[in-house]
Write a protein that holds these residues in place. Sequence first.
Motif, PDB file in Angstrom:
ATOM      1  N   ARG A  48      -5.700   2.650  -1.672  1.00 55.22           N
ATOM      2  CA  ARG A  48      -5.930   2.660  -0.233  1.00 55.22           C
ATOM      3  C   ARG A  48      -6.692   1.418   0.250  1.00 55.22           C
ATOM      4  NH1 ARG A  48     -11.042   4.932   1.327  1.00 55.22           N
ATOM      5  NH2 ARG A  48     -10.094   5.690   3.254  1.00 55.22           N
TER       6      ARG A  48
ATOM      7  N   TYR B 124      -6.117   6.509  -6.377  1.00 57.44           N
ATOM      8  CA  TYR B 124      -5.853   6.485  -4.932  1.00 57.44           C
ATOM      9  C   TYR B 124      -6.909   5.657  -4.198  1.00 57.44           C
ATOM     10  CZ  TYR B 124      -5.135   8.013  -0.141  1.00 57.44           C
ATOM     11  OH  TYR B 124      -4.899   8.029   1.208  1.00 57.44           O
TER      12      TYR B 124
ATOM     13  N   GLN C 218       0.826  -1.204   0.000  1.00 64.25           N
ATOM     14  CA  GLN C 218       0.000   0.000   0.000  1.00 64.25           C
ATOM     15  C   GLN C 218       0.860   1.253   0.000  1.00 64.25           C
ATOM     16  OE1 GLN C 218      -2.935   1.831   3.203  1.00 64.25           O
ATOM     17  NE2 GLN C 218      -3.824  -0.030   2.309  1.00 64.25           N
TER      18      GLN C 218
ATOM     19  N   LYS D 173       1.126   4.311  -2.806  1.00 63.91           N
ATOM     20  CA  LYS D 173       0.982   5.741  -2.529  1.00 63.91           C
ATOM     21  C   LYS D 173       2.214   6.520  -2.978  1.00 63.91           C
ATOM     22  CE  LYS D 173      -2.179   5.077   1.382  1.00 63.91           C
ATOM     23  NZ  LYS D 173      -2.361   5.197   2.853  1.00 63.91           N
TER      24      LYS D 173
END
Length: 451
Positions: free
Chosen positions: A444, A440, A312, A316
Motif C-alpha cells: 500500500r 500488504y 500498487q 494487491k
Amino acid sequence: MADKNDSTYKPVATPVDDYQLEEGAKVAGKPNSFMQIVILGFVCFGCPGMFNAINGLGGGGQVDSTVSSNSNVALYATFAFFSVFSGSIHNYLGPRLTLFIGGLPYVLYIGSFLNYNHTLNGTFVIVAGGILGVGAALLWTAQGAMVLSYPTENEKGKFISTCWIIFNLGGVLGALVPFILNYNSEAGAVNDGTYIAFLIIMVCGAALALFMKNPSSIIRSDNTQVLYPKSASVKEEVLGLYHALFDWRMLCLIPASFASNFFYQYQFNGVNGYLFTLRSRSLNGTLYWGMQMLAAFVFGNYVMDKESLSRQLRGKLGLGIVTFFTFLAWILGVILQKDYDRDNKHYDRIDFTDSSRAAFPMIVFLLYGLVDAVYQNYVYWVIGAMSNDPLELARFVGLYKAFQSAGGAISWKVDVWGVDYMTQLVVDWVLMAVSFPFMYLVIRKLPNIST
C-alpha cells in the motif's frame, strides 16, 4: 551530498520510479538481459533444481528420513547465517563468481548420499548439508539480485517467473530420473545410478555459471545498460547491510521470509515421503515442480506484469490470489491429514496406479506446488518493487534468504523431534497467514505508477 567514504554517509532506499537508469545506445553484439536470465535459470536447473528433486522424494530418497532431516537442519542453519553476509560478498565478487562458488557444494551434497548408500555414513551427509548452506546462500543471493536488476520495470514478473520455470524444470526432470530408474523397483531408497545422474547434472550446472557475462556489458530490452556496480569499501557494505536490515519494509517481509520454506519439510516428508511408494513419490515430484512452472508463468506474466494496472493494484491483486490459493491448499490438506499420522508405522503406501486412493492426495500435493510458486514469486516481486539499486537488492535478497533459511532449519528440526503431522500443517498454515497483512503494508506504500 555526503561522500560515501565519509562517516556520515547513510545509504538511502531508492524508490523504483525515481531510480535513473544510464542511457546508452544499443550496441551490436551486447548480451541481452533476458538471455542472461535464461542462462541463470539453467544454473539453478542444474544445482538447486536437482537438489529439490532429490529432497522432494522424502528423506533424500532414503528409507530413513532422519539423516536427511538432520542434514537439512545443518544446511538451513548455515544458509541462514551466511545469507546475512552473502549480499555483501556478492557485491564484492560479482554475480558470475558468486554463482560458481555457490554451485560447487551441491555436487558434494549429492556425493554424500551416494556414499551413504554404501557406508551409511550419516555424519558425512550432515557435514555436506552444512557446507551446502554456505553455497546456497551465495547462489540464491546472486540469483535474486540478477532477476530483480536486469529487467525493465514492467518485466520483473516475466524475469522472475522465467528463472523460476527453468529452475523448476530441473525438479521436473530430476524427479523423472528416479521415476524411470526405479519404476520396477520395490526398494524404498533410490539406487546409485540416480545419484550419479544428479551429480553429473550438478557439475554441469555449476560450470555453466562461468559462462555468464559481466553485468556492465548487458543491455536491457529498452536499450539501457544494466547498472551493476561493486561496493567501494567494506565500510560501505557494513553500512548498507545495517540500513537494509532495519528498513521498515524489510522488517515487514520477515514473516513471509520465515514462512516461505517452512512447509517443505512437511510436504516432502509428511505427505509425499510418508504416503506414497518410491515411484509414486517421483511422479508426484514431477507434477509438483511442473505445477510450479505453470503457476509461475501465468502469475508472473499475466498478473504481476499486467501493464494496464498500476503497480500498487497489481500488488494487491497478486496478494489476493496468493491468499486464496494458500487457504484453499491448506484446507484441503487438513481434510487429507485427518486420516493418517506418523504414529502409524505400518501405513500401506499408495501407488499412483491405485486411482481410488491416489487421486485426492496427489491433487493436494499438486496444489502445494502451486502455492509455493505464487507465494515465492510474489515475495520476489515485492522486493523488486522496493528498489532498482543492484547493491541494495542484493542485501534485501540476502536478508530474505537468511530469514527464510532460519525458518527452514527450524522446520526440519521439528521433523527430527517427531512432531505430529497435523500440528506441523497448522503451524505452516498460520505462518503463511500471518505474513499477508505485513506484505500488504509494504504494497500500500508503493508509488502508484502504471509501469
